[in-house]
Scaffold this motif. Sequence first.
Motif, PDB file in Angstrom:
ATOM      1  N   ALA A 443       0.835  -1.209   0.000  1.00 42.58           N
ATOM      2  CA  ALA A 443       0.000   0.000   0.000  1.00 42.58           C
ATOM      3  C   ALA A 443       0.865   1.252   0.000  1.00 42.58           C
ATOM      4  CB  ALA A 443      -0.928  -0.007   1.214  1.00 42.58           C
ATOM      5  N   LEU A 444       1.976   1.201   0.692  1.00 45.09           N
ATOM      6  CA  LEU A 444       2.906   2.332   0.718  1.00 45.09           C
ATOM      7  C   LEU A 444       3.489   2.560  -0.674  1.00 45.09           C
ATOM      8  CD1 LEU A 444       4.150   4.286   2.865  1.00 45.09           C
ATOM      9  CD2 LEU A 444       6.072   2.702   3.027  1.00 45.09           C
ATOM     10  N   ALA A 445       3.862   1.485  -1.345  1.00 44.79           N
ATOM     11  CA  ALA A 445       4.423   1.595  -2.689  1.00 44.79           C
ATOM     12  C   ALA A 445       3.429   2.193  -3.671  1.00 44.79           C
ATOM     13  CB  ALA A 445       4.880   0.216  -3.172  1.00 44.79           C
ATOM     14  N   GLN A 446       2.142   1.847  -3.489  1.00 43.31           N
ATOM     15  CA  GLN A 446       1.081   2.337  -4.391  1.00 43.31           C
ATOM     16  C   GLN A 446       0.513   3.681  -3.944  1.00 43.31           C
ATOM     17  OE1 GLN A 446      -1.422  -1.090  -3.994  1.00 43.31           O
ATOM     18  NE2 GLN A 446      -0.519  -2.155  -5.753  1.00 43.31           N
ATOM     19  N   ARG A 447       1.093   4.242  -2.885  1.00 41.64           N
ATOM     20  CA  ARG A 447       0.654   5.535  -2.344  1.00 41.64           C
ATOM     21  C   ARG A 447      -0.836   5.503  -2.009  1.00 41.64           C
ATOM     22  NH1 ARG A 447       4.889   9.067  -3.486  1.00 41.64           N
ATOM     23  NH2 ARG A 447       3.637  10.847  -2.833  1.00 41.64           N
ATOM     24  N   ASP A 448      -1.302   4.381  -1.464  1.00 36.06           N
ATOM     25  CA  ASP A 448      -2.716   4.180  -1.156  1.00 36.06           C
ATOM     26  C   ASP A 448      -2.997   4.686   0.267  1.00 36.06           C
ATOM     27  OD1 ASP A 448      -5.292   3.272  -0.649  1.00 36.06           O
ATOM     28  OD2 ASP A 448      -5.021   1.465  -1.874  1.00 36.06           O
ATOM     29  N   LEU A 449      -3.356   5.956   0.367  1.00 39.29           N
ATOM     30  CA  LEU A 449      -3.579   6.577   1.675  1.00 39.29           C
ATOM     31  C   LEU A 449      -4.735   5.941   2.430  1.00 39.29           C
ATOM     32  CD1 LEU A 449      -3.000  10.364   0.911  1.00 39.29           C
ATOM     33  CD2 LEU A 449      -1.664   8.938   2.460  1.00 39.29           C
ATOM     34  N   ASN A 450      -5.779   5.516   1.706  1.00 37.36           N
ATOM     35  CA  ASN A 450      -6.949   4.920   2.373  1.00 37.36           C
ATOM     36  C   ASN A 450      -6.571   3.626   3.097  1.00 37.36           C
ATOM     37  OD1 ASN A 450      -8.707   6.948   1.561  1.00 37.36           O
ATOM     38  ND2 ASN A 450      -9.181   5.934  -0.379  1.00 37.36           N
ATOM     39  N   LYS A 451      -5.800   2.764   2.420  1.00 35.97           N
ATOM     40  CA  LYS A 451      -5.373   1.517   3.060  1.00 35.97           C
ATOM     41  C   LYS A 451      -4.448   1.788   4.235  1.00 35.97           C
ATOM     42  CE  LYS A 451      -5.782  -1.876  -0.676  1.00 35.97           C
ATOM     43  NZ  LYS A 451      -5.058  -2.856  -1.533  1.00 35.97           N
ATOM     44  N   LEU A 452      -3.598   2.779   4.094  1.00 42.54           N
ATOM     45  CA  LEU A 452      -2.675   3.110   5.179  1.00 42.54           C
ATOM     46  C   LEU A 452      -3.432   3.648   6.390  1.00 42.54           C
ATOM     47  CD1 LEU A 452       0.184   4.800   3.090  1.00 42.54           C
ATOM     48  CD2 LEU A 452       0.266   2.556   4.198  1.00 42.54           C
ATOM     49  N   LYS A 453      -4.428   4.503   6.151  1.00 41.72           N
ATOM     50  CA  LYS A 453      -5.231   5.035   7.260  1.00 41.72           C
ATOM     51  C   LYS A 453      -6.037   3.932   7.923  1.00 41.72           C
ATOM     52  CE  LYS A 453      -5.583   9.791   5.584  1.00 41.72           C
ATOM     53  NZ  LYS A 453      -6.470  10.846   5.028  1.00 41.72           N
ATOM     54  N   ALA A 454      -6.536   2.979   7.120  1.00 39.91           N
ATOM     55  CA  ALA A 454      -7.290   1.855   7.671  1.00 39.91           C
ATOM     56  C   ALA A 454      -6.427   0.995   8.584  1.00 39.91           C
ATOM     57  CB  ALA A 454      -7.861   0.999   6.539  1.00 39.91           C
ATOM     58  N   ILE A 459       0.164   9.245   7.805  1.00 41.60           N
ATOM     59  CA  ILE A 459       1.302   9.725   7.032  1.00 41.60           C
ATOM     60  C   ILE A 459       0.823  10.719   5.978  1.00 41.60           C
ATOM     61  CG2 ILE A 459       1.138   7.744   5.457  1.00 41.60           C
ATOM     62  CD1 ILE A 459       4.152   7.886   5.119  1.00 41.60           C
ATOM     63  N   ALA A 460       1.574  11.807   5.812  1.00 37.68           N
ATOM     64  CA  ALA A 460       1.236  12.802   4.789  1.00 37.68           C
ATOM     65  C   ALA A 460       1.648  12.268   3.421  1.00 37.68           C
ATOM     66  CB  ALA A 460       1.946  14.119   5.084  1.00 37.68           C
ATOM     67  N   GLU A 461       0.865  12.589   2.403  1.00 38.79           N
ATOM     68  CA  GLU A 461       1.163  12.086   1.066  1.00 38.79           C
ATOM     69  C   GLU A 461       2.539  12.551   0.588  1.00 38.79           C
ATOM     70  OE1 GLU A 461      -0.943  11.582  -3.311  1.00 38.79           O
ATOM     71  OE2 GLU A 461      -1.838  12.912  -1.822  1.00 38.79           O
ATOM     72  N   ALA A 462       2.917  13.761   0.979  1.00 34.62           N
ATOM     73  CA  ALA A 462       4.222  14.289   0.565  1.00 34.62           C
ATOM     74  C   ALA A 462       5.383  13.487   1.150  1.00 34.62           C
ATOM     75  CB  ALA A 462       4.341  15.753   0.980  1.00 34.62           C
ATOM     76  N   ASP A 463       5.131  12.741   2.230  1.00 31.34           N
ATOM     77  CA  ASP A 463       6.196  11.993   2.897  1.00 31.34           C
ATOM     78  C   ASP A 463       6.283  10.541   2.444  1.00 31.34           C
ATOM     79  OD1 ASP A 463       6.756  14.259   4.393  1.00 31.34           O
ATOM     80  OD2 ASP A 463       5.416  13.671   6.033  1.00 31.34           O
ATOM     81  N   ILE A 464       5.354  10.111   1.601  1.00 29.76           N
ATOM     82  CA  ILE A 464       5.284   8.690   1.250  1.00 29.76           C
ATOM     83  C   ILE A 464       6.541   8.213   0.527  1.00 29.76           C
ATOM     84  CG2 ILE A 464       4.117   7.049  -0.282  1.00 29.76           C
ATOM     85  CD1 ILE A 464       1.482   8.190   0.595  1.00 29.76           C
ATOM     86  N   GLY A 465       7.061   9.029  -0.416  1.00 30.56           N
ATOM     87  CA  GLY A 465       8.250   8.620  -1.173  1.00 30.56           C
ATOM     88  C   GLY A 465       9.444   8.348  -0.270  1.00 30.56           C
ATOM     89  N   VAL A 466       9.699   9.273   0.654  1.00 31.42           N
ATOM     90  CA  VAL A 466      10.821   9.106   1.588  1.00 31.42           C
ATOM     91  C   VAL A 466      10.572   7.918   2.498  1.00 31.42           C
ATOM     92  CG1 VAL A 466      12.065  10.174   3.512  1.00 31.42           C
ATOM     93  CG2 VAL A 466      11.427  11.544   1.523  1.00 31.42           C
ATOM     94  N   LYS A 467       9.338   7.771   2.974  1.00 32.10           N
ATOM     95  CA  LYS A 467       9.012   6.666   3.875  1.00 32.10           C
ATOM     96  C   LYS A 467       9.177   5.319   3.165  1.00 32.10           C
ATOM     97  CE  LYS A 467       7.611   7.617   7.330  1.00 32.10           C
ATOM     98  NZ  LYS A 467       8.327   7.938   8.577  1.00 32.10           N
ATOM     99  N   PHE A 468       8.792   5.252   1.873  1.00 29.42           N
ATOM    100  CA  PHE A 468       8.939   4.011   1.117  1.00 29.42           C
ATOM    101  C   PHE A 468      10.424   3.638   0.983  1.00 29.42           C
ATOM    102  CE2 PHE A 468       9.237   1.778  -3.062  1.00 29.42           C
ATOM    103  CZ  PHE A 468       8.564   0.616  -2.688  1.00 29.42           C
TER     104      PHE A 468
END
Length: 615
Positions: A443-454, A459-468
Amino acid sequence: MKLSNILSSVNQVEKSKFINVLDHICREAMEHDKELAKRVHSLDGQIKHASSGDIVQLFKLVLPHFEKAIKEQLAMLGAQASLLTNIISRDGNSIARMTWIESLYSKEWNSIERLAKETETLLDTPSNDESLLSEQQRLSIYYACLKEAYLNDERHNREAKITDDERGILNILANKLDITAEHRSATEHLVNQIPQNGIDDCLSSMREIGMLFIRRKDQMVFVADELVALLNRIQGKELADKHLLRILRTLSDAELNNVLKAHGKRIRGIERKEKIETIISMGLTTTAMLQNDICPQEANVNDRKERLKQLIEDLSLNLDKLGTTLDERTSLIIASLNNSTEAEFNILSATGFKEMFASLQQHFPELTATLQTEFEIEDNEPLDVDKLRALSITPYDILYVLSNEDVKLVRDSMGLSKRGNPRLMILESFADATDKLIENYAALAQRDLNKLKAANIDIAEADIGVKFEEVTKAIFEQLGLAVDEDLRRSINTSKDKADIILSLSEDDVIIGEAKTCKSGDFAKYSTTSRQVKAYVNRFESSGKRVAQVLIVAPSFSDSFIESAEMDTEINISLLEAKGLKLILDAYKSRRNPKFTAKLFTKGGLLKAELIAKNI
């Protein structure tokens, strides 16, 4: 920073300086060291043309000879070099600008000069103390012996200096007379005054004997971790100050008082923080403090052994055995702390370390300033996890800089259990946070915020790349691979920044790129290939061999896969994020997994199912 990474971050001229020293020592030692001669001959005798990995291996092999040479050369360089050695081997000073070292030197010199004048006054004042040996009498004996050791050469028309043998005798004398490290330096300053200027020339001389590296373009001084350990041994320092601090943080107030009383120091009206600082500045041997000082004088050997057993538990040292004698337990504690750095970095992933540091900064806005003061780090650039890692400052080191009370406040505010070691509880909580991100890696790789929140991941969308990128490193670490942050930091530039470096050996690396993609397949081959080719060129120009480029993404388009397979300039492997997670799950499920980074060097789109099946 490790020696191999320093060799990669300095130019060929600087690298050659060290190689020349190593070459000279090798040639002398080879005459009576058959193993060393065999290793050198395997390189056809061409040390000057050896790779960084070969140089590091040679350094390890020649270390006893190298240490002896450094010790002899330091004695010849004199008091100024001794003071600089003390500075550059201290926590946090292994990477610093020359101007910063000069400022630390000036501060230290002024302190020694002030104490030397106080000591001189004390020596000239008649003593009214009728005790067996007053402080003045003890200093007077040490001063007389040190003066004789220094000046006796002049009677034989030789240059005045203190030889290694004389230094050993003086060290024993100082210990028996209970002369603190501060007073030793001040007394020697009275006999052989330390120069106030000429620091640049002295650093250059130390560079010539292989003690340090100087990168001239930015005037940076580098002292390899291996050389810091060597210098500590030469100085008779059993533990770095940061490790001694851990022990002192663990002791009770009564035990701190026992240590201070054993050496005639005041305890009334002194705060705990000041007691700890005083003990560190005294330069006591850790062995003597643990065996003799922390327990009451009437304590028997069994009582002292039990206290060390409890100390091992309090410090959360993972020892295979506890030892049966007092000496064994003391040695095990010292050895465990001296060899703890790598294991402590592995406790947390790169992500976990960054999150812990950010969280502590929220609790203590002054944390950065505290670390800069404690480890003498220059404040010319922001202090981040990469900088701390380069200085070998671990998550444990940071938590032990905080007082016991401060650590308990953090633990309580995080809602953690009050049972057990609070520092360990904090570390484990950030390790758990990384595990949650790994579980939701796809879900992190696909930038799927809904699955991550579930999954309760905020996590902020702008931070997903660094977090991945960070979570990908954590997965590689859990697979037992060597994620080399020091090397990545030393070779990356503001323009070319590789995401991940996996070290296969001292010279062979895999360059990793972690790419997220919100919808569809990852298809930007031309842009990505330009990036990775620039990284490959930079690493190879630094003496590294790039075995493979590994790109991790949610999925790849057919054209991307085809272009990667047909690229003749570099070897590229592609791995889907869900495939990497599948490999990790298979690795964890096996009792004795068989996995190597070479499985990532097959090229093209890797078959994760097949890799997972054969782990």
